[in-house]
Scaffold this motif. Structure first.
Motif, PDB file in Angstrom:
ATOM      1  N   LEU A 132      -1.200  38.501  41.233  1.00  0.00           N
ATOM      2  CA  LEU A 132      -1.255  39.805  41.872  1.00  0.00           C
ATOM      3  C   LEU A 132      -0.161  39.873  42.933  1.00  0.00           C
ATOM      4  CD1 LEU A 132      -3.147  42.214  41.502  1.00  0.00           C
ATOM      5  CD2 LEU A 132      -4.512  41.347  43.390  1.00  0.00           C
ATOM      6  N   ALA A 133       0.879  40.651  42.653  1.00  0.00           N
ATOM      7  CA  ALA A 133       2.007  40.765  43.586  1.00  0.00           C
ATOM      8  C   ALA A 133       1.628  41.687  44.737  1.00  0.00           C
ATOM      9  CB  ALA A 133       3.227  41.327  42.861  1.00  0.00           C
ATOM     10  N   ASP A 134       2.021  41.326  45.944  1.00  0.00           N
ATOM     11  CA  ASP A 134       1.758  42.203  47.086  1.00  0.00           C
ATOM     12  C   ASP A 134       2.486  43.531  46.911  1.00  0.00           C
ATOM     13  OD1 ASP A 134       0.108  40.351  48.352  1.00  0.00           O
ATOM     14  OD2 ASP A 134       1.738  39.513  49.558  1.00  0.00           O
ATOM     15  N   PHE A 135       3.780  43.464  46.578  1.00  0.00           N
ATOM     16  CA  PHE A 135       4.584  44.679  46.443  1.00  0.00           C
ATOM     17  C   PHE A 135       5.591  44.534  45.308  1.00  0.00           C
ATOM     18  CE2 PHE A 135       3.453  44.217  50.925  1.00  0.00           C
ATOM     19  CZ  PHE A 135       2.856  45.432  51.181  1.00  0.00           C
ATOM     20  N   VAL A 136       5.762  45.604  44.540  1.00  0.00           N
ATOM     21  CA  VAL A 136       6.833  45.700  43.558  1.00  0.00           C
ATOM     22  C   VAL A 136       7.641  46.925  43.970  1.00  0.00           C
ATOM     23  CG1 VAL A 136       7.451  46.005  41.136  1.00  0.00           C
ATOM     24  CG2 VAL A 136       5.443  44.629  41.740  1.00  0.00           C
ATOM     25  N   GLN A 193       0.273  44.928  42.129  1.00  0.00           N
ATOM     26  CA  GLN A 193       0.543  44.995  40.691  1.00  0.00           C
ATOM     27  C   GLN A 193       0.205  43.653  40.066  1.00  0.00           C
ATOM     28  OE1 GLN A 193       4.270  46.726  39.382  1.00  0.00           O
ATOM     29  NE2 GLN A 193       4.252  45.468  37.541  1.00  0.00           N
ATOM     30  N   SER A 194      -0.496  43.718  38.949  1.00  0.00           N
ATOM     31  CA  SER A 194      -0.966  42.522  38.273  1.00  0.00           C
ATOM     32  C   SER A 194      -0.005  42.102  37.161  1.00  0.00           C
ATOM     33  CB  SER A 194      -2.346  42.814  37.686  1.00  0.00           C
ATOM     34  OG  SER A 194      -2.809  41.710  36.982  1.00  0.00           O
ATOM     35  N   PHE A 195       0.227  40.791  37.066  1.00  0.00           N
ATOM     36  CA  PHE A 195       1.012  40.211  35.978  1.00  0.00           C
ATOM     37  C   PHE A 195       0.097  39.253  35.225  1.00  0.00           C
ATOM     38  CE2 PHE A 195       4.126  41.530  39.065  1.00  0.00           C
ATOM     39  CZ  PHE A 195       5.200  41.967  38.312  1.00  0.00           C
ATOM     40  N   LEU A 196      -0.123  39.516  33.953  1.00  0.00           N
ATOM     41  CA  LEU A 196      -0.990  38.673  33.145  1.00  0.00           C
ATOM     42  C   LEU A 196      -0.290  37.353  32.836  1.00  0.00           C
ATOM     43  CD1 LEU A 196      -3.689  38.470  31.571  1.00  0.00           C
ATOM     44  CD2 LEU A 196      -2.432  39.375  29.586  1.00  0.00           C
ATOM     45  N   ILE A 197      -0.974  36.253  33.126  1.00  0.00           N
ATOM     46  CA  ILE A 197      -0.434  34.929  32.825  1.00  0.00           C
ATOM     47  C   ILE A 197      -1.070  34.408  31.535  1.00  0.00           C
ATOM     48  CG2 ILE A 197      -0.215  32.544  33.626  1.00  0.00           C
ATOM     49  CD1 ILE A 197      -0.191  33.687  36.510  1.00  0.00           C
ATOM     50  N   THR A 198      -2.395  34.452  31.462  1.00  0.00           N
ATOM     51  CA  THR A 198      -3.081  34.114  30.209  1.00  0.00           C
ATOM     52  C   THR A 198      -4.214  35.116  30.000  1.00  0.00           C
ATOM     53  OG1 THR A 198      -4.679  32.610  31.238  1.00  0.00           O
ATOM     54  CG2 THR A 198      -2.642  31.625  30.412  1.00  0.00           C
ATOM     55  N   PRO A 199      -4.406  35.563  28.769  1.00  0.00           N
ATOM     56  CA  PRO A 199      -5.546  36.454  28.507  1.00  0.00           C
ATOM     57  C   PRO A 199      -6.846  35.642  28.509  1.00  0.00           C
ATOM     58  CG  PRO A 199      -4.415  35.949  26.473  1.00  0.00           C
ATOM     59  CD  PRO A 199      -3.620  35.306  27.573  1.00  0.00           C
ATOM     60  N   SER A 200      -7.980  36.326  28.573  1.00  0.00           N
ATOM     61  CA  SER A 200      -9.250  35.609  28.462  1.00  0.00           C
ATOM     62  C   SER A 200      -9.391  35.131  27.020  1.00  0.00           C
ATOM     63  CB  SER A 200     -10.410  36.511  28.862  1.00  0.00           C
ATOM     64  OG  SER A 200     -10.539  37.573  27.957  1.00  0.00           O
ATOM     65  N   TYR A 201     -10.132  34.060  26.831  1.00  0.00           N
ATOM     66  CA  TYR A 201     -10.329  33.519  25.493  1.00  0.00           C
ATOM     67  C   TYR A 201     -11.641  32.738  25.457  1.00  0.00           C
ATOM     68  CZ  TYR A 201      -8.447  29.250  27.646  1.00  0.00           C
ATOM     69  OH  TYR A 201      -8.227  28.171  28.468  1.00  0.00           O
ATOM     70  N   LYS A 202     -12.058  32.425  24.268  1.00  0.00           N
ATOM     71  CA  LYS A 202     -13.285  31.645  24.088  1.00  0.00           C
ATOM     72  C   LYS A 202     -12.917  30.244  23.615  1.00  0.00           C
ATOM     73  CE  LYS A 202     -16.654  35.267  23.137  1.00  0.00           C
ATOM     74  NZ  LYS A 202     -17.514  35.101  24.291  1.00  0.00           N
ATOM     75  N   LYS A 203     -13.628  29.265  24.180  1.00  0.00           N
ATOM     76  CA  LYS A 203     -13.427  27.878  23.763  1.00  0.00           C
ATOM     77  C   LYS A 203     -14.779  27.181  23.835  1.00  0.00           C
ATOM     78  CE  LYS A 203     -10.686  23.794  24.448  1.00  0.00           C
ATOM     79  NZ  LYS A 203      -9.469  23.249  24.941  1.00  0.00           N
ATOM     80  N   ASN A 204     -15.144  26.565  22.740  1.00  0.00           N
ATOM     81  CA  ASN A 204     -16.433  25.862  22.654  1.00  0.00           C
ATOM     82  C   ASN A 204     -17.603  26.763  23.057  1.00  0.00           C
ATOM     83  OD1 ASN A 204     -14.991  23.560  21.914  1.00  0.00           O
ATOM     84  ND2 ASN A 204     -14.798  22.891  24.041  1.00  0.00           N
TER      85      ASN A 204
END
Length: 167
Positions: free
Chosen positions: A96-100, A75-86
């Motif tokens: 990515l958790a092994d097990f929930v 199961q994936s946990f979003l930490i930061t979304p993708s973004y544009k810079k310069n």
């Protein structure tokens, strides 16, 4: 030797109906990974290590006996979304958790099967636990001599006590 022993163990789980299928790599197929992990396939699911596959079997047993209601893998946990810079796209960062695991009483555990906590893991754990206040990530480790699972915190205490007894 450990692969032979694990093969015997998996064969007995297959006979008991806990798992349907498994495959272990031949010695010639094994590649040395950074952490000396051996990839294993159980029920057509490829695991990054023997211990991760072993924990999967533990959860199958606990689900069968009613201790665990259900569980999800990777199961994936979003930490930061993708973004544009310069003008450059920066990729999203996820944990990515092994097990929930969900229990019948409604509680949830997030488990990562690890031998050691890397610096990257420690950073991601802090970020996930900050971003998701209801999530606590537990790291577990298989202890072959004890034939049981321990959290890394318990393992540190266990090795500390072993050293005291040896001294």
């Amino acid at each position: 030797k450990p692969l032979y022993d694990y093969h015997q163990e998996l064969t007995s789980y297959q006979k008991d109906g806990i798992i349907k299928s498994f495959s272990l790599p031949e010695a010639s197929e094994m590649q040395k990974s950074k952490f000396h992990a051996i990839k294993v396939t159980i029920n057509d699911i490829q695991f990054d290590s023997l211990n991760e596959s072993r924990y999967y079997i533990k959860l199958l047993q606990e689900k069968k006996s009613g201790i665990v209601k259900s569980f999800e893998m990777q199961q994936s946990f979003l930490i930061t979304p993708s973004y544009k810079k310069n003008g450059k796209t920066i990729r999203k960062m996820e944990y990515l958790a092994d097990f929930v695991i969900q229990y019948p009483d409604g509680s949830t555990r997030v488990i990562d099967v690890k031998g050691v906590e890397t610096d990257v893991f420690k950073m991601k754990k802090k970020l996930v636990e900050y971003m998701y206040p209801d999530v606590t990530i537990e790291c577990v480790r298989w202890i072959p001599k004890e034939s049981k699972w321990m959290t890394l915190k318990e393992y540190k205490e266990y090795t500390k006590n072993k050293k005291k007894k040896a001294a």
